[in-house]
Design a protein around this motif. Structure first.
Motif, short mmCIF file in Angstrom:
data_model
loop_
_atom_site.label_atom_id
_atom_site.label_comp_id
_atom_site.label_asym_id
_atom_site.label_seq_id
_atom_site.Cartn_x
_atom_site.Cartn_y
_atom_site.Cartn_z
N THR A 163 4.76 -0.74 12.20
CA THR A 163 3.57 -1.42 12.32
C THR A 163 2.78 -1.04 11.00
O THR A 163 2.03 -2.01 10.43
CB THR A 163 2.77 -0.82 13.45
OG1 THR A 163 2.67 0.43 13.40
CG2 THR A 163 3.15 -1.45 14.81
N THR A 164 2.96 0.11 10.39
CA THR A 164 2.17 0.43 9.32
C THR A 164 2.95 -0.56 8.10
O THR A 164 2.13 -1.33 7.37
CB THR A 164 2.65 1.77 8.97
OG1 THR A 164 2.00 2.69 9.77
CG2 THR A 164 2.10 2.21 7.57
N GLN A 192 1.53 -4.36 8.51
CA GLN A 192 0.26 -4.42 7.92
C GLN A 192 0.32 -4.45 6.44
O GLN A 192 -0.53 -5.40 6.08
CB GLN A 192 -0.55 -3.30 8.71
CG GLN A 192 -2.06 -3.70 8.61
CD GLN A 192 -2.55 -5.11 9.09
OE1 GLN A 192 -2.40 -5.33 10.44
NE2 GLN A 192 -3.03 -6.00 8.42
N GLY A 193 1.04 -3.43 5.76
CA GLY A 193 0.83 -3.36 4.39
C GLY A 193 1.42 -4.83 3.96
O GLY A 193 0.92 -5.39 3.00
N SER A 199 0.77 -1.26 -0.17
CA SER A 199 -0.02 -0.02 -0.07
C SER A 199 0.90 1.24 0.06
O SER A 199 2.17 1.25 0.59
CB SER A 199 -0.83 0.04 1.30
OG SER A 199 0.01 0.06 2.46
N ASP A 212 5.63 3.23 14.91
CA ASP A 212 4.73 3.30 13.87
C ASP A 212 5.01 2.88 12.60
O ASP A 212 4.19 2.48 11.90
CB ASP A 212 4.36 4.90 13.75
CG ASP A 212 3.64 5.22 15.11
OD1 ASP A 212 3.04 4.59 16.08
OD2 ASP A 212 3.40 6.50 15.55
N GLN A 213 6.42 3.20 12.20
CA GLN A 213 6.61 2.66 10.89
C GLN A 213 6.72 1.24 10.69
O GLN A 213 5.98 0.83 9.64
CB GLN A 213 8.01 3.38 10.50
CG GLN A 213 8.23 4.71 10.68
CD GLN A 213 9.85 5.46 10.66
OE1 GLN A 213 10.74 4.62 10.99
NE2 GLN A 213 9.93 6.54 10.27
N ALA A 247 0.81 3.91 2.09
CA ALA A 247 1.33 3.93 3.24
C ALA A 247 2.47 3.12 3.96
O ALA A 247 3.22 3.74 4.41
CB ALA A 247 -0.15 3.71 4.36
N ALA A 248 2.30 1.62 3.39
CA ALA A 248 3.51 1.05 3.71
C ALA A 248 4.66 1.25 2.99
O ALA A 248 5.90 1.41 3.66
CB ALA A 248 2.93 -0.33 3.45
N ALA A 282 6.22 4.42 4.94
CA ALA A 282 6.87 3.85 6.15
C ALA A 282 8.40 3.23 5.77
O ALA A 282 9.02 3.54 6.36
CB ALA A 282 6.01 3.04 6.84
#
Length: 247
Positions: A222-223, A226-227, A84, A219-220, A86-87, A90
């Motif tokens: 986990t993002t 998940q991606g 994604s 935060d980086q 977002a991923a 990150a």
């Protein structure tokens, strides 16, 4: 006085032997008509039975096709997809690698030894016949790598990390990735002391890997995690991508 002579009644006229008498239907004709009627009824019964059997076959056949298609759809792993945005953001912010495909050819089903890997952590190759169990999802000590590779073959994602005491990721990152593993299908968090120099965290799927340095934040991590899971867990990227725990 003269006597009168009585007239004798005339005998009935005899029919000549060859003269036709009243027409009477022979019994054989009635039997033939009855037999014809019986055969017609039997033919109609058989025709109705064939029609009924054909209808049943069409109904059952249609139901069977629907069931087969449904099972095929349910048993078919979804296709993998790119990370994604977002991923990717990150990963870039944390100076992680992009998604790497280590092997040019990674066939599945290789359960015979030797279990030796040139890449660490391994993402494909010969592996143990038994994969990792479904639980636990979060390990505090290393696992047998041939079992882990088998789990990757089943569509699992494994997040490997170097321990904080060994110049790895921070305990904060470890704590943040634990719920990611437990809340997703076929995902594990496992320590791996032998990660290559400069790599503190690795996200792995079958023949796919993203590596990150120790400076990655929670935060980086986990993002990106998940991606990566959304892209590869339980997908046709793995030879048996529907066999992972929860797939």
């Amino acid at each position: 006085m003269a006597k009168t002579k009585k007239k004798r009644p005339r005998p009935p006229a005899r029919r000549a032997p060859d003269a036709p008498g009243p027409r009477q239907e022979p019994n054989v004709d009635r039997r033939e008509r009855k037999e014809e009627a019986r055969r017609a009824r039997e033919a109609e019964r058989r025709r109705a039975a064939r029609v009924s059997a054909f209808r049943r076959a069409m109904i059952f056949g249609g139901v069977g096709v629907v069931v087969l298609l449904g099972l095929t759809f349910l048993n078919r792993a979804a296709s993998s997809k790119p990370l994604s945005p977002a991923a990717q953001s990150a990963a870039a912010a944390a100076s992680c690698s992009g998604v790497v495909t280590p092997a040019s050819d990674a066939p599945g089903g290789l359960h015979d030894p030797p279990y030796s890997y040139s890449q660490h952590p391994a993402t494909s190759g010969h592996h143990d016949p038994t994969p990792l169990p479904g639980q636990p999802r979060v390990y505090t000590s290393p696992v047998q790598e041939p079992q882990a590779v088998h789990s990757l073959e089943h569509g699992s994602v494994i997040m490997y990390y170097r321990l904080p005491a060994e110049h790895g990721i921070s305990q904060e990152v470890v704590n943040a990735l634990g719920p990611v593993a437990t809340n997703n299908h076929a995902t594990y968090l496992i320590p791996y002391p032998d990660l290559p120099q400069g790599t503190a965290l690795a996200f792995t799927a079958w023949n796919k890997i993203v590596t990150c340095p120790s400076a990655i934040t929670a935060d980086q991590a986990t993002t990106l995690a998940q991606g990566f899971i959304d892209s590869f867990a339980c997908t046709s990227n793995a030879p048996e991508g529907k066999l992972g725990d929860g797939c």
